[in-house]
Design a protein around this motif. Sequence first.
Motif, PDB file in Angstrom:
ATOM      1  N   GLN A 277       0.826  -1.202   0.000  1.00  0.00           N
ATOM      2  CA  GLN A 277       0.000   0.000   0.000  1.00  0.00           C
ATOM      3  C   GLN A 277       0.863   1.257   0.000  1.00  0.00           C
ATOM      4  OE1 GLN A 277      -3.407   0.115   2.684  1.00  0.00           O
ATOM      5  NE2 GLN A 277      -3.356  -2.118   2.874  1.00  0.00           N
ATOM      6  N   VAL A 278       1.949   1.237   0.780  1.00  0.00           N
ATOM      7  CA  VAL A 278       2.841   2.403   0.817  1.00  0.00           C
ATOM      8  C   VAL A 278       3.548   2.572  -0.519  1.00  0.00           C
ATOM      9  CG1 VAL A 278       4.898   3.394   1.880  1.00  0.00           C
ATOM     10  CG2 VAL A 278       3.150   2.368   3.301  1.00  0.00           C
ATOM     11  N   GLU A 279       3.960   1.474  -1.155  1.00  0.00           N
ATOM     12  CA  GLU A 279       4.592   1.564  -2.478  1.00  0.00           C
ATOM     13  C   GLU A 279       3.668   2.250  -3.465  1.00  0.00           C
ATOM     14  OE1 GLU A 279       5.782  -2.304  -3.793  1.00  0.00           O
ATOM     15  OE2 GLU A 279       7.072  -2.624  -2.054  1.00  0.00           O
ATOM     16  N   ILE A 280       2.389   1.911  -3.422  1.00  0.00           N
ATOM     17  CA  ILE A 280       1.424   2.523  -4.337  1.00  0.00           C
ATOM     18  C   ILE A 280       1.300   4.019  -4.055  1.00  0.00           C
ATOM     19  CG2 ILE A 280      -1.033   2.608  -4.942  1.00  0.00           C
ATOM     20  CD1 ILE A 280      -1.050  -0.455  -4.585  1.00  0.00           C
ATOM     21  N   VAL A 281       1.266   4.404  -2.794  1.00  0.00           N
ATOM     22  CA  VAL A 281       1.158   5.826  -2.462  1.00  0.00           C
ATOM     23  C   VAL A 281       2.423   6.563  -2.876  1.00  0.00           C
ATOM     24  CG1 VAL A 281       0.945   7.505  -0.598  1.00  0.00           C
ATOM     25  CG2 VAL A 281      -0.488   5.481  -0.605  1.00  0.00           C
ATOM     26  N   CYS A 282       3.589   5.953  -2.757  1.00  0.00           N
ATOM     27  CA  CYS A 282       4.851   6.606  -3.127  1.00  0.00           C
ATOM     28  C   CYS A 282       4.922   6.863  -4.624  1.00  0.00           C
ATOM     29  CB  CYS A 282       6.040   5.756  -2.721  1.00  0.00           C
ATOM     30  SG  CYS A 282       6.340   5.666  -0.963  1.00  0.00           S
TER      31      CYS A 282
ATOM     32  N   VAL B 255      -0.202   3.645   6.991  1.00  0.00           N
ATOM     33  CA  VAL B 255       0.195   3.894   5.607  1.00  0.00           C
ATOM     34  C   VAL B 255       0.584   5.357   5.443  1.00  0.00           C
ATOM     35  CG1 VAL B 255      -0.538   3.823   3.193  1.00  0.00           C
ATOM     36  CG2 VAL B 255      -1.210   2.000   4.732  1.00  0.00           C
ATOM     37  N   ALA B 256      -0.146   6.266   6.094  1.00  0.00           N
ATOM     38  CA  ALA B 256       0.198   7.684   6.022  1.00  0.00           C
ATOM     39  C   ALA B 256       1.577   7.935   6.627  1.00  0.00           C
ATOM     40  CB  ALA B 256      -0.854   8.522   6.734  1.00  0.00           C
ATOM     41  N   ARG B 257       1.881   7.261   7.733  1.00  0.00           N
ATOM     42  CA  ARG B 257       3.224   7.409   8.307  1.00  0.00           C
ATOM     43  C   ARG B 257       4.279   6.842   7.372  1.00  0.00           C
ATOM     44  NH1 ARG B 257       3.821   4.759  13.692  1.00  0.00           N
ATOM     45  NH2 ARG B 257       5.971   5.373  13.323  1.00  0.00           N
TER      46      ARG B 257
END
Length: 203
Positions: free
Chosen positions: A84-89, A95-97
């Motif tokens: 999920q973090v990879e997608i946001v990056c 995930v926000a952190r």
Amino acid sequence: MISNGLVDDGNEWFSVAVAVTFLSLVHIAVSIPFIMLHGISAECSDHTKSNFPRLLSNLSGSRGSCVEIGNGKIDSWLMPLTKQVEIVCDKGNLVARGLIEFCDDGPPVYNYVSLAGPHAGESSVPFCGDHLAPSGYIKIPNDIPEYMKSSKYLPKLNNEIPNQRNSTYKDRFTRLKNLVLIMFQDDTVIVPKESSWFGFYPD
């Protein structure tokens, strides 16, 4: 800003009121765009989540929106937090952190408001296999060595792994101008509830 989709509506709306009060104190001239990343068992199309960014935009004068990762409710459970973090990056509190700490070319984040996030871990999610998102923050208090060895997300996010601490993550998190951590007084989902304030059981 994240809302945990598993808490009851009374607590959630109280926390929303607290967040709105905080954000209403920000002068419009210094308002900056914001995003909302929802928590587990939620999705941006949910009417309570879709109205919240609009309410904050009206109060602050800033542009804002809810960011969806994958298909919402299902992926909030089944997609590992690292993915999920990879997608946001190139969501939820953690995930926000991850966006703040892990994204090398991520946007600058000035203010972070967390509504009942398991920042120090969660000790009571039963039957949670490695393929489910909550496995990234399960922390059984009487088996910390297993948590350090097996958890793929939270020990890294909290810089807890000896000999693997990353000063860049710390620097990015401490650059926040405002950090607001809201704990639900009667929370029975985040256990212990003090995890919302980085609290946990003693060793």
